[in-house]
Enzyme design. Structure first.
Site, short mmCIF file in Angstrom:
data_model
loop_
_atom_site.label_atom_id
_atom_site.label_comp_id
_atom_site.label_asym_id
_atom_site.label_seq_id
_atom_site.Cartn_x
_atom_site.Cartn_y
_atom_site.Cartn_z
N GLU A 1 0.85 -1.20 0.00
CA GLU A 1 0.00 0.00 0.00
C GLU A 1 0.88 1.24 0.00
O GLU A 1 1.23 1.78 1.05
CB GLU A 1 -0.91 0.00 1.24
CG GLU A 1 -1.69 -1.29 1.47
CD GLU A 1 -2.63 -1.64 0.33
OE1 GLU A 1 -3.37 -0.73 -0.13
OE2 GLU A 1 -2.62 -2.80 -0.13
N HIS B 1 -5.43 9.51 -2.45
CA HIS B 1 -5.33 8.17 -3.03
C HIS B 1 -5.33 8.21 -4.55
O HIS B 1 -4.58 7.50 -5.20
CB HIS B 1 -6.47 7.28 -2.53
CG HIS B 1 -6.10 6.56 -1.29
ND1 HIS B 1 -5.45 5.37 -1.29
CD2 HIS B 1 -6.25 6.90 0.02
CE1 HIS B 1 -5.24 4.97 -0.05
NE2 HIS B 1 -5.71 5.87 0.77
N ASP C 1 7.60 -11.43 13.30
CA ASP C 1 6.45 -12.27 12.97
C ASP C 1 5.24 -11.33 12.87
O ASP C 1 4.64 -10.94 13.87
CB ASP C 1 6.23 -13.31 14.07
CG ASP C 1 5.13 -14.30 13.69
OD1 ASP C 1 4.40 -14.04 12.70
OD2 ASP C 1 4.99 -15.31 14.38
N LYS D 1 -1.52 -13.57 18.90
CA LYS D 1 -2.10 -13.33 17.58
C LYS D 1 -3.62 -13.39 17.55
O LYS D 1 -4.22 -13.82 16.57
CB LYS D 1 -1.50 -14.33 16.56
CG LYS D 1 0.01 -14.19 16.45
CD LYS D 1 0.67 -15.34 15.75
CE LYS D 1 2.19 -15.18 15.82
NZ LYS D 1 2.90 -16.37 15.39
#
Lengths: 353, 353, 353, 353
Positions: A37, A339, A244, A168
Site C-alpha cells: 500500500e 489516493h 512475525d 495473535k
C-alpha cells in the site's frame, strides 16, 4: 522463482527521519516500511517531518515488557485446581530455576492463573532479552508444565497453549496483564505546524478522535482499541524488520488520544502489546540484518536494550502514520484525492483505516 | 537494495496440493505461503496431505460477500439524525445510482446505520467484483457522503471513515453484518487418518478445541473468535498473493469447530471476514501475478469469480494449518519437539498460536 | 402507598433445599428468590432437588475475593505517569496504612495500574470483611487518592472512579484481575437422575452448552461469558438478600461447562464476579435480616465468613437454575410448554434466557 | 411473611418531575424508583430539576424497536445450512403468517442468520405491541422453528434459544442489529445552570466523559458501553414498573456523550437495548398498575404507544442520574461527602458507578 522456493518481494522504502526521545532512546532515525500500500510511505513521512518541527520530537515511554505463554491443565475438580494454584504461587522460585535452566535469557517475572470448572489456565510471564520471545517462552512453558505435572497432584496435561497467552488474537488479557512491550508515544505539535503541515486544527483532530476512534470503534464492538489504522504501520515495519507480522493482530490494539491545548495539538498513541525482537526467527535474512543495523538495533548493548529501542521506533512510526491520516480525515475529500493522486505519483498523505 | 527503494524478501514456498470442493471451486491446488516462520510450511503441508485422503476434500461454502465503508455525519440533534436515516433508507435506489457512476464494478447491496447522541454512522455495503474493494468502497462512500450532505438537511461532514466499517480492527460488527467473504470450511477425517497422520483421536481434538479455543479465548476476553492460529496462515497467504495483509486483524477472527463422529473427526473453520482480491493494489507485482495465475485466479470468468476462488483457497489453507497445530497440541511435547527439530530441517508440524 | 414513600413488593419464595459442600460451607439450605418471573422458582427448585440426589451435592470452591475501585489521575505526560506507578508500587505499605485508617475491615491486597497517553488508572484491591465493600472501597480509594496527589509529583485529580474498577458494567477486567467473590460450582449428576429428573442425556446437555452458550454467545459478540441465564437467578437472590442488584451486570458474566462422563453429567458454573455482603446498605430491612439469618449468614463468625457463605449459596442457586433450563432446552417444545403451563399453575421448569 | 410466600419490599420513592419532549411524548412526570441504594433518589432528583430549567427538557428520540429470539438448528453441513438461509429468506411472508397465528400483537419485522460450521443461528425480530415481548417472541420462535424443521430439508432441532438473541447478556449483537427500544436522550444545560446546580463546567464534564466513560471502559475491556452507572437507574425503574429487571444486563450497555458548547453543556445518553413493557409478567401487581397509571402508561392508545412512552421515561431517568453523578465526579471528594452525608439524611447527589 523456482517451483517451490522463492521470495515474496514486498516493496520497501525508508522514510523519515523521525525525531524520538523518551526513556529508551533519543535519536533521529529513518524507518523501513515494506508494504503493498504505497500511500503509507508519504503518510508516515509527513508525520516524521512534523516530529522534526517539535522540540522533543515523539516522546516514547516504555512502561512494561514481558512475553507470555499460558498452559492449560485439567484438574480432578475445581478444589484440586485451586490447591494447585496455591502450590504454584508458593513455588515461584523453584519454577524460575526451571526457566533459567532452559535459557540464559529467559527470566520468570510473573504467574497469573484462572480457573473455569476443573480447568486451570496458568499464564507465565517472562523477560526474554532481545528476542520477541515466542519460542523461548514456549520452551520455558514446556519445562514448567512438565515440572508442574510431576510435582503437583491431581492435574494432567491440557495444552501447552491455552489461548490465555494470548498470541495473535485480539483479546483483553494482553493489555490488562501485559504482553510484549507497552509503549506510550506523545507528540506536542505547535498550532502553526498543525495549520501549515496538517491543514487542520487541534480541535478538529480531537473531535474526530472522540467520534471515530472512541465512539465509532465502541459501536462496532471493538475490544480495547481506539485508533484509525495502527495495523498498517505495524505490518510494514514488522515485515521490514523480520518480525512475525501476525502479531499485528494484538499489536494494533491501542488507543489514540488527541487534545486541543490552546491550539497546539497533543497527540498520543498507546500500544500496550508491541511484540518485537532483534534476534530470532527472520532476523538473519540479509536485508533484515541491514535494516536492524541501520536502525541502530544491532549495537553492543545490555540484553534487551536493542529490542526496546526497536519497540520505541516502531511505536513512533505508528504515531506518524496515525497523525497524518487523522489530520487528512478532518478535511472532506482529502483522503480520496490523495489516493487518486498517488496512483500516479507518491503524494503526501495517507492510507485507509 | 539502494538506499530508499528495495524489497523485503519474505521467504516463500508452495505447499500442498490441497483438495477443495464446495459451492465455489472443485480443485486440487498448491498454495504459496510467504513467512519468516518456516514451521508453517510443513504444518499446512500436513493438513493438505490429509485433505487428499478424504473423499470430498475440504468443502468450502461461501455464504456471503460484501465490502463496507462507514461514513460519519454529525446531525443537529438525534431527531435530525433519525430523520436522516429514514430519508437515506428511502433513497436507496438513488444512492445506488451514485455508486454505479463511480465504478462499473461497485454495487450498493445494503445500508445500515446507528445513532449515538447526534452522531450518525452510516455503513454502506458493496459488491466489488474481483477487487478486495477498499478503494472502490472508499470512492463510492465519498460520493455517497457528498450526495447525502447535499440532499439531506441538518447533517454535516464528520469523517469518510467512522470506524464502523470496520477496517483492520477486531470488532463484532464485521461478523454480524458482514465484511469480506464469509467462508465456512469443513473436513471429515476418517478415524484411521486421524490416528496415522495426526497421531491423535477425534475426541482429543474436540476436547482441546472446547477448552483452548472456546473457553481459553473467552477467558482471555476475546471478541468473536475461537481458534488456534488463523493469523499465521492468513498472513503468509496474503503476502504471497499481494493482499493488504493488515486485513489479517479482522480476517483472523473466526471459529474452529471439532467433533468426534464415531471416531472420525469433523473439523471446521468459519472465517466470516476474509478480505481478498485478485486485482488492485499489489496485484501487478510479477511474483503476485504468477502466483495468482498458478492458483487459477486470473482466468477469464465472471467478475467476482476469481476473487471467490481465491477466498475459498485461502480459507482451506487456514483449515490445513489449524488442523495440524490442533492435533500436535493434543500430544504433550510434540509442538516443542517439532520446533526444535525444524531448526535443523523443515519438519512436519506446526507453528505457535 | 403514600405519595412519595412506599415499597415495590417483589414476590418472593423459598425454594430448595440445595445441598452444598466445598471449601466454604457444607449445608442443606433453602434459598429465597424475589422475582416477577414465577417460572424461576420451579426451575431452581428442580436443580435443588437434583443436588440432593447426589453424594456431595453442589461443590462450591471459592478461589478469590476482593473489592476494587480504580481512581483516575492525570499526569503531566506519560513519563510522569510511569514514574508515579513506580512510586506507588514502592509505597504499598504506606498506602495500606492509609486504608487501615479508613476502616477496621478494609485491607489493601493489591494495586494494578494502566497508562493511556498521560492518563493513569490505578486499581486498588481490598478485602472488606462481610460487606460487599462498594462504599468501603470508595472511602479507602478517596483517602488513597488524596495521599497520592499530595505525595507524588506531577499528577492531578481525574476521577474517584475511572471505570477500570469496574462497577456494574460487563467488562473483561473484573474476571482477569478479580472483583467480588470468584466461585466455581460443580455437580456430578448420575445418569439415572439425568434421565428421570431432567428427561435428557449428559451428551445432549454437553452438546447444547457448546453450541448455545459457547459458540452462540461468541457469535453474539459476548465478553467473557457463556451461560444461559445466570442473570435471572442472581437478580432474584440479590433482591431477596438486600444486595445491590445492579451488580448482576458483571455478576452474570460466567461460564457453564458440561461434560458427558460415561453417561453421568458433570455440570459446572464459574462465577468470577459475585458481589455479595451480609452487612451494609439494604441489609437492615426486616425481611432481609430474616432471610440472611435463615440462610445462616448472620452467625458469629470471623469477619468475611458470613459473606463467603452467602456467595457460595448464591453460586449454587445459579447452578440449579442453569442446569434446569439447559436440560429443558434439549427437548423441543419443553420450555414453551412449561411457560404456558405455568400461567395456570407453578410447574416444574424454567425461565427464559 | 409466611414460610414460603412473601414479598421482598424494596424501598421506593417518586422523584422529579422530569421534563421530557421528543418524538414519543411531551410531558412532565415524576418517576418511581425502587432501590436499596438511597443516594440514587436525590441523584436522579437533581437531574430532573435541571431538566426543568431547560427549554425543551430532555429530548428523547426513539429510533427503533423490536424484540428478538434466535433459534439454533443443526444442518447436515454448511452447504445445507446455507441453502436453508436462502429458503428462509424467500419464505418471509409465510413465516410472518406463522407469527400472526401465534398472537394478535406479534409481527415479524426481520430475520438475520449466521452460520458457524454446520450450525445455523436464526434471529427472528418482532414487534410485540405494549409487551416487552419475551414470551411472545419465544412462542412465535417456537412456531417458526417447527415450521422450518418441517419445511426445510437437512436441518434438525438445536435449541429454541441459541444465545444470539441475546437475552440478559452483554453482547454486541443487540446494539448492532437491535433489541428492545433504542432511545437517544439529549439535554442542553445552560452554562449558568451547570455552574449553579452542578457546581462544575461543561468542559470538565466533557473531559471526564472522555477519560472515564470512553477510555476507562475501553481499557477495562468493555463491550459497546461507555457510561458511569446506567445500571443503577434502570434497576430501580424496572423494579418499580414490574419489568424483568435482569434485562438491565444488556439495557445498561449505552453511551454517554458530553460536549462543551461555548460553556453550555450538551449531555446525551444513548440506550440501544431498553426492554420495557406495560403489559405482561409482573404488570398486574397492584403497585405496578398504580405506578404505570401514574406514569401515563396505561392510557387508551394504539398498541405499542404506552410501551414507547415508558421507554422514553426510563431513558430520561437514566440521563438524570448519569448527569448528576458525572457532575459530582468532577469535584474531588464530592461523591464521598455526599455518601457520608446521606447516611444521616437524604442529600443531593449520587450513587456509585
Amino acid at each position: 522463482m523456482n517451483d517451490l522456493h522463492g521470495v515474496a518481494g514486498v516493496p520497501m522504502r525508508w522514510v523519515g527521519p523521525l525525531k524520538i526521545s523518551g526513556n529508551v532512546a533519543t535519536t533521529e532515525t529513518e524507518v523501513p516500511l515494506a508494504t503493498y500500500e504505497s500511500p503509507l510511505w508519504p503518510s508516515v513521512g509527513r508525520g516524521a517531518k512534523i516530529s522534526r518541527q517539535t522540540e522533543r520530537g515523539i516522546v516514547a515511554t516504555l512502561v512494561d515488557e514481558r512475553m507470555t505463554r499460558s498452559v492449560l491443565v485439567e484438574a480432578e475438580d475445581a478444589q484440586t485446581a485451586y490447591a494447585a494454584t496455591r502450590r504454584i504461587d508458593a513455588q515461584f522460585d523453584d519454577l524460575n530455576k526451571v526457566v533459567r535452566a532452559c535459557s540464559g535469557f529467559a527470566e520468570l517475572v510473573g504467574i497469573r492463573h484462572e480457573i473455569a470448572a476443573n480447568l486451570l489456565f496458568i499464564r507465565f510471564e517472562f523477560t526474554t532479552g532481545d528476542a520477541s520471545g515466542h519460542n523461548m517462552a514456549t520452551l520455558a512453558a514446556d519445562a514448567l508444565l512438565g515440572h508442574i505435572l510431576e510435582n503437583i497432584p491431581g492435574v494432567s496435561y491440557g495444552s501447552i497453549s491455552g489461548n490465555y497467552c494470548t498470541d495473535k488474537k485480539a483479546t483483553a488479557v494482553n493489555g490488562i496483564l501485559g504482553r510484549g512491550k507497552n509503549v506510550v508515544t506523545e507528540l506536542l505539535v505547535p498550532r502553526s505546524v498543525v495549520t501549515e503541515m496538517l491543514h487542520t486544527t487541534a480541535a478538529k483532530i480531537a473531535e474526530l478522535n472522540l467520534r471515530k476512534n472512541l465512539i465509532g470503534t465502541l459501536l462496532a464492538g471493538g475490544i480495547r482499541s481506539a485508533n484509525s489504522h495502527y495495523a498498517n504501520m505495524l505490518l510494514a515495519f514488522y515485515l521490514a524488520t523480520g518480525q512475525d507480522a501476525a502479531n499485528i493482530v494484538e499489536g494494533s490494539q491501542g488507543v489514540t488520544v488527541a487534545e486541543d491545548r490552546d491550539g497546539d495539538l497533543y497527540f498520543s498513541c498507546t500500544l500496550p502489546n508491541l511484540i518485537v525482537g532483534t534476534v530470532g526467527n527472520g532476523k538473519d535474512l540479509d536485508f533484515v540484518e541491514a535494516n536492524l543495523t541501520r536502525l541502530g538495533c544491532r549495537a553492543e548493548r545490555e540484553p534487551g536494550e536493542n529490542a526496546r529501542r526497536l519497540a520505541v521506533i516502531a511505536a513512533a512510526t505508528v504515531l506518524c502514520g496515525e497523525l497524518s491520516t487523522m489530520a487528512a480525515l478532518t478535511n472532506p475529500g482529502e483522503l480520496m484525492r490523495a489516493h487518486i493522486h498517488l496512483e500516479r505519483k507518491q503524494g503526501e498523505y495517507s492510507s485507509n483505516g
